[in-house]
Design a protein around this motif. Structure first.
Motif, short mmCIF file in Angstrom:
data_model
loop_
_atom_site.label_atom_id
_atom_site.label_comp_id
_atom_site.label_asym_id
_atom_site.label_seq_id
_atom_site.Cartn_x
_atom_site.Cartn_y
_atom_site.Cartn_z
N PHE A 71 6.59 10.49 -2.35
CA PHE A 71 7.83 10.99 -1.80
C PHE A 71 8.95 9.94 -1.95
CE2 PHE A 71 10.77 11.33 1.81
CZ PHE A 71 11.26 12.60 1.59
N VAL A 72 8.66 8.70 -1.60
CA VAL A 72 9.66 7.63 -1.71
C VAL A 72 10.05 7.44 -3.18
CG1 VAL A 72 10.10 5.16 -1.36
CG2 VAL A 72 8.93 6.48 0.41
N GLU A 95 7.52 -1.95 -4.42
CA GLU A 95 6.57 -3.04 -4.62
C GLU A 95 5.34 -2.86 -3.75
OE1 GLU A 95 8.77 -6.72 -4.28
OE2 GLU A 95 9.61 -6.44 -6.28
N ALA A 96 5.51 -2.22 -2.61
CA ALA A 96 4.37 -1.92 -1.73
C ALA A 96 4.76 -0.75 -0.84
CB ALA A 96 4.01 -3.13 -0.87
N LEU A 104 4.54 2.92 8.84
CA LEU A 104 4.77 2.89 7.40
C LEU A 104 5.47 1.59 7.03
CD1 LEU A 104 4.88 4.20 4.56
CD2 LEU A 104 7.03 5.28 5.29
N PHE A 105 4.93 0.89 6.06
CA PHE A 105 5.53 -0.33 5.52
C PHE A 105 5.95 -0.06 4.09
CE2 PHE A 105 2.64 -1.63 8.84
CZ PHE A 105 3.34 -2.62 9.52
N ILE A 106 7.22 -0.30 3.80
CA ILE A 106 7.74 -0.12 2.44
C ILE A 106 8.43 -1.41 2.03
CG2 ILE A 106 9.33 1.14 0.94
CD1 ILE A 106 9.08 3.51 2.83
N ASN A 107 8.05 -1.93 0.87
CA ASN A 107 8.72 -3.10 0.30
C ASN A 107 9.36 -2.67 -1.02
OD1 ASN A 107 9.60 -5.69 -0.20
ND2 ASN A 107 7.66 -6.38 -1.02
N LEU A 108 10.68 -2.70 -1.05
CA LEU A 108 11.42 -2.34 -2.26
C LEU A 108 11.79 -3.60 -3.03
CD1 LEU A 108 13.84 0.29 -0.70
CD2 LEU A 108 11.73 0.74 -1.98
N ILE A 145 11.01 -1.41 6.75
CA ILE A 145 11.50 -1.50 5.38
C ILE A 145 11.75 -2.97 5.04
CG2 ILE A 145 13.26 -0.77 3.75
CD1 ILE A 145 12.21 1.73 4.78
N TYR A 146 11.27 -3.35 3.88
CA TYR A 146 11.47 -4.70 3.35
C TYR A 146 12.13 -4.57 1.98
CZ TYR A 146 8.14 -6.12 6.94
OH TYR A 146 7.51 -6.34 8.14
#
Length: 157
Positions: A71-72, A95-96, A104-108, A145-146
């Motif tokens: 989705f992201v 990236e993750a 939810l952990f998101i690393n852009l 979010i990272y």
């Protein structure tokens, strides 16, 4: 002679009807993916607009984190409709992306920090990313979010 050609024509018609029924049945049972609603900001500043997309799963037993990651990724690809802005620049990558204890952990990638003219400013893009996720995955309790391994807006008051 006429009866033989009539029987052949009826047989061919029955065969075609049977193929049609099987095709329609298989089409209806085919998984077209989960329908998701993606929100994008209008270029003219008139507000948020939505696009509906079907996001097909990689496999029927994939985890929730893969579903969210797909989705992201769709959000990062941007709108398909003219007049909407990208959330982040097109070269932004995930990236993750994983879920732990319903967080939810998101690393852009660091490209998300340099929006240019086509994308939203970073703060607005992060807020809209969070909004999109909350609207489509109500079971997620929290989102972190990272960007480039640094938590975004951690110390913003």
């Amino acid at each position: 002679m006429k009866n033989k050609s009539l029987v052949q024509a009826l047989g061919a018609a029955c065969f075609l009807i049977m193929i049609l029924i099987v095709s329609i049945t298989l089409f209806n049972f085919k998984d077209m993916g989960n329908r998701r609603v993606l929100y994008f900001d209008a270029i003219d500043g008139s507000g948020l607009y939505m696009e509906s997309r079907r996001i097909v799963e990689y496999s029927p037993v994939q985890g929730r984190d893969v579903d969210v990651s797909q989705f992201v990724q769709e959000l990062l690809l941007g709108p398909t409709t003219n007049g909407f802005r990208l959330l982040f620049p097109l070269d932004t990558r995930i990236e993750a992306c994983f879920i732990q204890d319903e967080v939810l952990f998101i690393n852009l990638s660091k490209e998300a920090l340099f929006p240019g003219e086509a994308a939203l400013p970073t703060k607005e893009a992060v807020d809209l990313l969070i909004y999109n996720i909350e609207q489509n995955f109500s079971w997620i309790k929290s989102i972190e979010i990272y960007i480039g391994s640094n938590k975004v807006y951690e110390n913003v008051v």
